[in-house]
Scaffold this motif. Structure first.
Motif, mmCIF file in Angstrom:
data_model
loop_
_atom_site.group_PDB
_atom_site.id
_atom_site.type_symbol
_atom_site.label_atom_id
_atom_site.label_comp_id
_atom_site.label_asym_id
_atom_site.label_seq_id
_atom_site.Cartn_x
_atom_site.Cartn_y
_atom_site.Cartn_z
ATOM 1 N N ALA A 260 -3.150 -57.193 2.679
ATOM 2 C CA ALA A 260 -2.977 -58.651 2.678
ATOM 3 C C ALA A 260 -1.496 -59.009 2.807
ATOM 4 C CB ALA A 260 -3.569 -59.246 1.400
ATOM 5 N N THR A 261 -0.644 -58.268 2.134
ATOM 6 C CA THR A 261 0.797 -58.500 2.219
ATOM 7 C C THR A 261 1.298 -58.218 3.632
ATOM 8 O OG1 THR A 261 1.051 -57.920 -0.106
ATOM 9 C CG2 THR A 261 3.038 -57.865 1.245
ATOM 10 N N ARG A 262 0.780 -57.160 4.232
ATOM 11 C CA ARG A 262 1.172 -56.829 5.611
ATOM 12 C C ARG A 262 0.752 -57.938 6.586
ATOM 13 N NH1 ARG A 262 2.948 -51.686 5.737
ATOM 14 N NH2 ARG A 262 2.224 -50.307 4.088
ATOM 15 N N VAL A 263 -0.446 -58.474 6.404
ATOM 16 C CA VAL A 263 -0.910 -59.559 7.270
ATOM 17 C C VAL A 263 -0.068 -60.804 7.042
ATOM 18 C CG1 VAL A 263 -2.840 -61.142 7.726
ATOM 19 C CG2 VAL A 263 -3.268 -58.691 7.486
ATOM 20 N N LEU A 264 0.194 -61.135 5.785
ATOM 21 C CA LEU A 264 0.969 -62.330 5.456
ATOM 22 C C LEU A 264 2.385 -62.253 6.017
ATOM 23 C CD1 LEU A 264 1.265 -65.030 3.875
ATOM 24 C CD2 LEU A 264 2.066 -63.639 1.961
ATOM 25 N N CYS A 265 3.041 -61.143 5.795
ATOM 26 C CA CYS A 265 4.453 -61.015 6.163
ATOM 27 C C CYS A 265 4.673 -60.360 7.518
ATOM 28 C CB CYS A 265 5.195 -60.243 5.076
ATOM 29 S SG CYS A 265 5.155 -61.076 3.487
ATOM 30 N N ARG A 266 3.580 -60.073 8.209
ATOM 31 C CA ARG A 266 3.652 -59.463 9.543
ATOM 32 C C ARG A 266 4.439 -58.154 9.513
ATOM 33 N NH1 ARG A 266 4.757 -64.928 13.039
ATOM 34 N NH2 ARG A 266 2.793 -65.911 12.542
ATOM 35 N N ILE A 267 4.051 -57.297 8.613
ATOM 36 C CA ILE A 267 4.695 -55.989 8.454
ATOM 37 C C ILE A 267 3.810 -54.951 9.126
ATOM 38 C CG2 ILE A 267 5.420 -54.250 6.780
ATOM 39 C CD1 ILE A 267 5.916 -56.523 4.830
ATOM 40 N N GLY A 268 4.427 -53.989 9.792
ATOM 41 C CA GLY A 268 3.689 -52.940 10.483
ATOM 42 C C GLY A 268 2.940 -52.030 9.521
ATOM 43 N N LYS A 269 1.970 -51.325 10.065
ATOM 44 C CA LYS A 269 1.091 -50.461 9.270
ATOM 45 C C LYS A 269 1.857 -49.353 8.551
ATOM 46 C CE LYS A 269 -3.117 -47.734 9.801
ATOM 47 N NZ LYS A 269 -4.144 -47.268 10.737
ATOM 48 N N TYR A 270 2.922 -48.838 9.172
ATOM 49 C CA TYR A 270 3.641 -47.706 8.593
ATOM 50 C C TYR A 270 4.980 -48.094 7.976
ATOM 51 C CZ TYR A 270 0.038 -45.172 11.044
ATOM 52 O OH TYR A 270 -1.175 -44.712 11.477
ATOM 53 N N ASP A 271 5.279 -49.383 7.924
ATOM 54 C CA ASP A 271 6.521 -49.846 7.295
ATOM 55 C C ASP A 271 6.364 -49.850 5.777
ATOM 56 O OD1 ASP A 271 7.583 -50.192 9.798
ATOM 57 O OD2 ASP A 271 7.143 -52.337 9.881
ATOM 58 N N HIS A 272 7.506 -49.736 5.091
ATOM 59 C CA HIS A 272 7.499 -49.704 3.627
ATOM 60 C C HIS A 272 7.104 -51.077 3.072
ATOM 61 C CE1 HIS A 272 8.146 -46.952 0.477
ATOM 62 N NE2 HIS A 272 9.259 -47.442 -0.008
ATOM 63 N N ILE A 273 6.285 -51.094 2.021
ATOM 64 C CA ILE A 273 5.713 -52.347 1.510
ATOM 65 C C ILE A 273 6.233 -52.727 0.130
ATOM 66 C CG2 ILE A 273 3.668 -51.310 0.450
ATOM 67 C CD1 ILE A 273 3.390 -54.390 2.525
ATOM 68 N N THR A 274 6.815 -51.789 -0.603
ATOM 69 C CA THR A 274 7.183 -52.022 -1.999
ATOM 70 C C THR A 274 8.138 -53.199 -2.174
ATOM 71 O OG1 THR A 274 6.906 -49.670 -2.387
ATOM 72 C CG2 THR A 274 8.039 -50.919 -4.095
ATOM 73 N N SER A 275 9.177 -53.274 -1.365
ATOM 74 C CA SER A 275 10.151 -54.362 -1.520
ATOM 75 C C SER A 275 9.512 -55.724 -1.233
ATOM 76 C CB SER A 275 11.357 -54.134 -0.608
ATOM 77 O OG SER A 275 10.942 -54.108 0.745
ATOM 78 N N THR A 276 8.605 -55.772 -0.281
ATOM 79 C CA THR A 276 7.923 -57.031 0.028
ATOM 80 C C THR A 276 7.009 -57.441 -1.116
ATOM 81 O OG1 THR A 276 7.962 -56.391 2.356
ATOM 82 C CG2 THR A 276 6.552 -58.229 1.758
ATOM 83 N N LEU A 277 6.272 -56.479 -1.690
ATOM 84 C CA LEU A 277 5.421 -56.783 -2.849
ATOM 85 C C LEU A 277 6.259 -57.293 -4.012
ATOM 86 C CD1 LEU A 277 2.852 -53.849 -2.889
ATOM 87 C CD2 LEU A 277 2.334 -56.261 -2.635
ATOM 88 N N THR A 278 7.423 -56.685 -4.213
ATOM 89 C CA THR A 278 8.309 -57.108 -5.303
ATOM 90 C C THR A 278 8.808 -58.526 -5.074
ATOM 91 O OG1 THR A 278 9.010 -54.823 -5.586
ATOM 92 C CG2 THR A 278 10.379 -56.499 -6.614
ATOM 93 N N SER A 279 9.156 -58.863 -3.839
ATOM 94 C CA SER A 279 9.657 -60.212 -3.562
ATOM 95 C C SER A 279 8.555 -61.257 -3.720
ATOM 96 C CB SER A 279 10.258 -60.287 -2.161
ATOM 97 O OG SER A 279 9.250 -60.148 -1.189
ATOM 98 N N LEU A 280 7.306 -60.881 -3.466
ATOM 99 C CA LEU A 280 6.192 -61.810 -3.626
ATOM 100 C C LEU A 280 5.700 -61.890 -5.068
ATOM 101 C CD1 LEU A 280 4.057 -60.988 -0.463
ATOM 102 C CD2 LEU A 280 5.382 -63.062 -0.886
ATOM 103 N N SER A 281 6.116 -60.959 -5.913
ATOM 104 C CA SER A 281 5.580 -60.903 -7.276
ATOM 105 C C SER A 281 5.980 -62.112 -8.123
ATOM 106 C CB SER A 281 5.992 -59.611 -7.975
ATOM 107 O OG SER A 281 7.382 -59.610 -8.207
ATOM 108 N N GLY A 282 7.024 -62.810 -7.749
ATOM 109 C CA GLY A 282 7.430 -63.994 -8.500
ATOM 110 C C GLY A 282 6.505 -65.176 -8.254
#
Length: 171
Positions: free
Chosen positions: A136-158
């Motif tokens: 869901a985060t990848r779809v929302l932020c348009r992140i590729g399948k093999y790109d790192h997701i942790t930093s994006t999840l952290t930024s959305l956690s707020g």
């Protein structure tokens, strides 16, 4: 057991309700040793013999005979991925806020449904829900399948992104 079923049926008739015998199911829950003692158990409801099932659904939650909740998570992940697939098809036409609201409404509603039942479930089962959230985060932020997701999840956690998930899921 027969008396309990009879009492329930009588109560339902008094409340002007009808017991739908064709949809009545039951399950025996326990450890494998206990369940081995009760194999092929059946109850009689209105002349119909009903046998114990290995998995039943109650109010949209799936319960299996060992209470692993695997079937529940499997069905909720399947529904969430189906919604993510559809959102992914139209994502390029949506702004960030609209996509976020759509994912909250259509995806998080599935993965958060009855999540209080998942307390104590092993991590490998919960990890399946985490994978849905990552997608869901990848779809929302348009992140590729093999790109790192942790930093994006952290930024959305707020935001409200992880509101109900923080109590159970581990990043």
């Amino acid at each position: 057991m027969d008396r309990c079923i009879s009492d329930t049926s009588t109560w339902m008739e008094g409340m002007k309700l009808t017991l739908n015998q064709s949809k009545t199911e039951f399950i025996l829950i326990g450890i494998p040793q206990q369940l081995a003692k009760c194999s092929n158990m059946a109850i009689n409801i209105g002349g119909n013999e009903i046998y114990a099932l290995s998995c039943v659904r109650n109010l949209g939650a799936y319960f299996d005979k060992y209470m692993t909740m695997e079937q529940h998570i499997k069905s909720k992940c399947k529904a969430a991925y189906a919604q993510l697939y559809n959102i992914g098809k139209v994502r390029k036409y949506l702004d960030h806020q609209s996509a976020k609201k759509l994912i909250h409404a259509l995806v998080h509603s599935h993965i958060n449904y009855c999540n209080v039942l998942l307390i104590g479930v092993p991590k490998y089962i919960i990890q399946k829900l985490q994978m849905v959230q990552n997608t869901a985060t990848r779809v929302l932020c348009r992140i590729g399948k093999y790109d790192h997701i942790t930093s994006t999840l952290t930024s959305l956690s707020g935001s409200l992104w992880n509101l109900a998930l923080n109590t159970i899921y581990v990043y």
